[in-house]
Design a protein around this motif. Structure first.
Motif, PDB file in Angstrom:
ATOM      1  N   ALA A 118      -7.419  -3.847  -0.139  1.00 24.78           N
ATOM      2  CA  ALA A 118      -6.819  -2.769   0.811  1.00 24.78           C
ATOM      3  C   ALA A 118      -6.234  -1.776  -0.348  1.00 24.78           C
ATOM      4  O   ALA A 118      -5.567  -2.195  -1.381  1.00 24.78           O
ATOM      5  CB  ALA A 118      -5.589  -3.396   1.748  1.00 24.78           C
ATOM      6  N   GLY A 119      -6.168  -0.571  -0.049  1.00 26.13           N
ATOM      7  CA  GLY A 119      -5.802   0.492  -0.833  1.00 26.13           C
ATOM      8  C   GLY A 119      -4.244   0.820  -0.435  1.00 26.13           C
ATOM      9  O   GLY A 119      -4.131   2.033  -1.107  1.00 26.13           O
ATOM     10  N   ASP A 120      -3.688   0.432   0.377  1.00 28.63           N
ATOM     11  CA  ASP A 120      -2.441   0.834   0.804  1.00 28.63           C
ATOM     12  C   ASP A 120      -1.193  -0.337   0.738  1.00 28.63           C
ATOM     13  O   ASP A 120      -0.318  -0.045   1.571  1.00 28.63           O
ATOM     14  CB  ASP A 120      -2.517   1.327   2.179  1.00 28.63           C
ATOM     15  N   HIS A 121      -1.048  -1.103  -0.278  1.00 29.91           N
ATOM     16  CA  HIS A 121       0.049  -2.061  -0.661  1.00 29.91           C
ATOM     17  C   HIS A 121       0.590  -1.763  -2.015  1.00 29.91           C
ATOM     18  O   HIS A 121      -0.456  -1.432  -2.566  1.00 29.91           O
ATOM     19  CB  HIS A 121      -0.455  -3.492  -0.128  1.00 29.91           C
ATOM     20  N   VAL A 122       1.724  -2.189  -1.840  1.00 31.19           N
ATOM     21  CA  VAL A 122       2.500  -2.037  -3.291  1.00 31.19           C
ATOM     22  C   VAL A 122       2.717  -3.566  -3.793  1.00 31.19           C
ATOM     23  O   VAL A 122       3.425  -4.263  -3.261  1.00 31.19           O
ATOM     24  CB  VAL A 122       3.716  -1.393  -2.999  1.00 31.19           C
ATOM     25  N   TYR A 123       2.088  -3.783  -5.062  1.00 28.72           N
ATOM     26  CA  TYR A 123       2.171  -5.431  -5.652  1.00 28.72           C
ATOM     27  C   TYR A 123       1.508  -5.262  -6.848  1.00 28.72           C
ATOM     28  O   TYR A 123       0.738  -4.337  -7.273  1.00 28.72           O
ATOM     29  CB  TYR A 123       1.638  -6.203  -4.708  1.00 28.72           C
ATOM     30  N   LYS A 124       1.662  -6.237  -7.477  1.00 25.20           N
ATOM     31  CA  LYS A 124       1.025  -6.660  -8.842  1.00 25.20           C
ATOM     32  C   LYS A 124       0.413  -8.080  -8.843  1.00 25.20           C
ATOM     33  O   LYS A 124       1.104  -8.948  -8.535  1.00 25.20           O
ATOM     34  CB  LYS A 124       2.172  -6.462 -10.149  1.00 25.20           C
ATOM     35  N   MET A 125      -1.037  -8.056  -8.983  1.00 21.76           N
ATOM     36  CA  MET A 125      -1.678  -9.351  -8.898  1.00 21.76           C
ATOM     37  C   MET A 125      -2.793  -9.323  -9.805  1.00 21.76           C
ATOM     38  O   MET A 125      -3.434  -8.476 -10.000  1.00 21.76           O
ATOM     39  CB  MET A 125      -2.012  -9.463  -7.504  1.00 21.76           C
ATOM     40  N   ASP A 126      -3.020 -10.542 -10.290  1.00 20.86           N
ATOM     41  CA  ASP A 126      -4.046 -10.687 -11.080  1.00 20.86           C
ATOM     42  C   ASP A 126      -5.224 -11.467 -10.568  1.00 20.86           C
ATOM     43  O   ASP A 126      -5.302 -12.749 -10.138  1.00 20.86           O
ATOM     44  CB  ASP A 126      -3.774 -11.848 -12.322  1.00 20.86           C
ATOM     45  N   TYR A 127      -6.304 -10.550 -10.266  1.00 24.73           N
ATOM     46  CA  TYR A 127      -7.494 -10.984  -9.418  1.00 24.73           C
ATOM     47  C   TYR A 127      -8.104 -11.838 -10.085  1.00 24.73           C
ATOM     48  O   TYR A 127      -8.878 -12.748  -9.713  1.00 24.73           O
ATOM     49  CB  TYR A 127      -8.417  -9.821  -9.229  1.00 24.73           C
ATOM     50  N   GLU A 128      -8.064 -12.025 -11.521  1.00 26.20           N
ATOM     51  CA  GLU A 128      -8.825 -13.062 -12.212  1.00 26.20           C
ATOM     52  C   GLU A 128      -8.563 -14.441 -11.918  1.00 26.20           C
ATOM     53  O   GLU A 128      -9.315 -15.527 -11.575  1.00 26.20           O
ATOM     54  CB  GLU A 128      -8.706 -12.991 -13.747  1.00 26.20           C
ATOM     55  N   LEU A 129      -7.401 -14.598 -11.627  1.00 23.53           N
ATOM     56  CA  LEU A 129      -6.899 -16.174 -10.970  1.00 23.53           C
ATOM     57  C   LEU A 129      -7.247 -16.567  -9.501  1.00 23.53           C
ATOM     58  O   LEU A 129      -7.780 -17.477  -9.384  1.00 23.53           O
ATOM     59  CB  LEU A 129      -5.395 -16.253 -11.051  1.00 23.53           C
ATOM     60  N   MET A 130      -7.296 -15.370  -8.774  1.00 26.05           N
ATOM     61  CA  MET A 130      -7.933 -15.651  -7.594  1.00 26.05           C
ATOM     62  C   MET A 130      -9.483 -15.773  -7.596  1.00 26.05           C
ATOM     63  O   MET A 130     -10.218 -16.779  -6.982  1.00 26.05           O
ATOM     64  CB  MET A 130      -7.985 -14.376  -6.656  1.00 26.05           C
ATOM     65  N   LEU A 131     -10.368 -15.045  -8.547  1.00 27.43           N
ATOM     66  CA  LEU A 131     -11.543 -15.332  -8.782  1.00 27.43           C
ATOM     67  C   LEU A 131     -11.779 -16.955  -9.385  1.00 27.43           C
ATOM     68  O   LEU A 131     -12.772 -17.579  -8.963  1.00 27.43           O
ATOM     69  CB  LEU A 131     -12.281 -14.262  -9.748  1.00 27.43           C
ATOM     70  N   GLN A 132     -11.006 -17.067 -10.426  1.00 31.64           N
ATOM     71  CA  GLN A 132     -11.219 -18.531 -10.818  1.00 31.64           C
ATOM     72  C   GLN A 132     -11.367 -19.746  -9.495  1.00 31.64           C
ATOM     73  O   GLN A 132     -11.867 -20.596  -9.652  1.00 31.64           O
ATOM     74  CB  GLN A 132     -10.297 -18.709 -11.826  1.00 31.64           C
ATOM     75  N   GLN A 133      -9.988 -19.358  -8.815  1.00 36.25           N
ATOM     76  CA  GLN A 133      -9.985 -20.351  -7.518  1.00 36.25           C
ATOM     77  C   GLN A 133     -11.203 -20.307  -6.600  1.00 36.25           C
ATOM     78  O   GLN A 133     -11.717 -21.509  -6.377  1.00 36.25           O
ATOM     79  CB  GLN A 133      -8.978 -20.181  -6.757  1.00 36.25           C
ATOM     80  N   HIS A 134     -11.875 -19.243  -6.582  1.00 34.46           N
ATOM     81  CA  HIS A 134     -13.172 -19.092  -5.575  1.00 34.46           C
ATOM     82  C   HIS A 134     -14.136 -19.725  -6.341  1.00 34.46           C
ATOM     83  O   HIS A 134     -14.685 -20.615  -5.580  1.00 34.46           O
ATOM     84  CB  HIS A 134     -13.353 -17.380  -5.524  1.00 34.46           C
ATOM     85  N   VAL A 135     -14.322 -19.662  -7.498  1.00 35.36           N
ATOM     86  CA  VAL A 135     -15.555 -20.478  -8.065  1.00 35.36           C
ATOM     87  C   VAL A 135     -15.336 -21.961  -8.250  1.00 35.36           C
ATOM     88  O   VAL A 135     -16.210 -22.647  -7.973  1.00 35.36           O
ATOM     89  CB  VAL A 135     -15.588 -19.802  -9.499  1.00 35.36           C
ATOM     90  N   ASP A 136     -14.042 -22.331  -8.559  1.00 39.02           N
ATOM     91  CA  ASP A 136     -13.531 -23.881  -8.524  1.00 39.02           C
ATOM     92  C   ASP A 136     -13.971 -24.483  -7.334  1.00 39.02           C
ATOM     93  O   ASP A 136     -14.024 -25.672  -7.244  1.00 39.02           O
ATOM     94  CB  ASP A 136     -12.228 -23.866  -9.194  1.00 39.02           C
ATOM     95  N   SER A 137     -13.314 -23.838  -6.195  1.00 45.53           N
ATOM     96  CA  SER A 137     -13.374 -24.392  -4.720  1.00 45.53           C
ATOM     97  C   SER A 137     -14.576 -24.388  -4.254  1.00 45.53           C
ATOM     98  O   SER A 137     -14.894 -25.060  -3.259  1.00 45.53           O
ATOM     99  CB  SER A 137     -12.308 -23.680  -4.080  1.00 45.53           C
TER     100      SER A 137
END
Length: 419
Positions: free
Chosen positions: A132-151
């Motif tokens: 989404a292009g309308d939220h304010v936050y800082k997040m490392d998507y690499e960690l989410m990608l790693q979880q996606h692959v591992d799970s």
């Protein structure tokens, strides 16, 4: 398990859904989409999602635009044109351009991706990170990608832990002990609790990770489904929950925090009150969101401006600012600022005062004017002596005043005062 020699993000494409109007921001989105609304003194709201992608190592980015997109597209062209094809990088702006049908604009979030499948396939990313292009936050998507692959998930859904009854306005996950999603419910009246946390619920952040091939299969299937709303939250995700494997990714696991940031910070600044509060929060001595964290910079279009200037040093006519953020090109002339945020090119004249206010670019505050708890749209000229924020009844008649006392001011409102 496959051994990888580079971050997963290098094989991913970030796709930002930035077509939303954001009608709860009222006149602030009369001439711009919500992702294009100014935030933080020099950025736009969309810069948070884009900066997260860039800082996470993603070098292929697409932005789907629709509603009143000109200022958003102009910002993207000016501020995000540094990605280079010769480095296997790309940045595509994807307006709703009737590419599939002569009568069809983007019908939903899923359709905004479906209509650009050919562009996605031309880059052949292995994974897609939908944002989404309308939220304010800082997040490392690499960690989410790693979880996606591992799970081994078909889709991984970014989630916030929120007090259960505050989740009624979100899409809410019902999960098991391993965070596998067993139900996805849009805006439930009685949100399901997190296992072991009866007072908390998992709310969707509107962030999804897919393997690209699987995503395209689902988009094509959904496009042929009669009665589908062509929406991720309403159609695609519930289908995968029922027929595949959907896993929740908790924001706390990948939130980027500087040493001073004690809690994971995520805000939907989709109302005037929320926008004002998040902006004023930045003036705190130790703000909840650290814009000064050089390890995770907020990328944006940087205007060429002279430094901010403070002039006059007489009793009652002193250019001063306390607990405030003042961007380049501002001139604070014999006036006072307190707990306020000034974007670039703002001029405040002698004997005026600005407190607890957000002033967007290129505004001018007239001599002797007083502003309190205001949000000023860009380019406004406040007449000399005008007082806003001190008389609730008068404010409500002249401007858009929220129940909590925040006044949104636009140039047409000012012009009507002299009619």
């Amino acid at each position: 398990m496959q051994i990888r020699h580079q971050p997963i993000a290098r094989d991913a494409m970030a796709y930002v859904l930035a077509g939303g109007r954001g009608s709860r921001l009222a006149e602030l989105t009369d001439k711009r989409a919500k992702p294009a609304v100014h935030f933080g003194g020099k950025a736009r709201i969309i810069d948070f999602a884009l900066s997260n992608a860039l800082n996470s190592g993603i070098r292929r980015i697409g932005v789907a635009t629709q509603y009143k997109a000109h200022s958003l597209i102009r910002h993207l062209q000016r501020g995000w044109n540094f990605l280079r094809p010769e480095r296997n990088e790309s940045f595509d702006i994807l307006p709703a351009s009737q590419r599939v049908s002569e009568s069809q604009w983007y019908e939903g979030t899923a359709d905004a991706v479906f209509q650009n499948i050919d562009i996605i396939e031309s880059y052949a990313p292995e994974y897609m990170v939908l944002l989404a292009g309308d939220h304010v936050y800082k997040m490392d998507y690499e960690l989410m990608l790693q979880q996606h692959v591992d799970s081994g998930a078909d889709v991984t859904v970014g989630c916030l832990e929120v007090p259960r009854m505050e989740a009624v306005g979100f899409g809410v996950m019902h999960v098991d002990e391993k965070d596998v999603i067993t139900a996805f419910i849009e805006k439930p009246k009685d949100p399901p609790a997190i296992p072991g946390q009866p007072d908390m619920a998992l709310a969707s952040m509107g962030i999804y990770v897919f393997q690209t091939r699987f995503l395209i299969e689902q988009l094509r299937r959904d496009a042929n489904e009669p009665g589908s709303g062509r929406d991720f939250g309403g159609d695609i995700i519930p289908y995968i929950v029922k027929h595949g494997k959907a896993v929740a990714h908790r924001f706390s696991a990948s939130c980027v925090r500087a040493e001073s940031e004690l809690e994971p910070y995520w805000r939907d600044v989709g109302t005037i009150d929320a926008y004002w509060q998040s902006s004023i929060d930045l003036t705190d001595i130790v703000p909840s969101l650290d814009l000064y964290d050089r390890s995770w910079p907020l990328w944006t279009y940087s205007e060429v401006t002279p430094p901010a200037k403070f002039v006059h040093n007489e009793e009652g006519r002193r250019g001063s600012a306390t607990s405030s953020l003042v961007a380049g090109g501002c001139i604070v002339s014999g006036s006072s600022l307190d707990r306020s945020l000034l974007f670039s090119g703002v001029k405040t004249h002698s004997f005026s005062s600005v407190t607890d206010s957000v002033i967007m670019p290129n505004c001018e505050i007239g001599r002797g004017a007083r502003l309190h708890k205001c949000v000023l749209d860009s380019g406004i000229i406040i007449p000399p002596g005008l007082i806003i924020g001190e008389d609730p009844v008068e404010d409500a008649q002249r401007f858009r005043r929220t129940d909590s006392g925040i006044c949104l001011v636009t140039q047409p409102m000012i012009e009507r005062l002299g009619a």
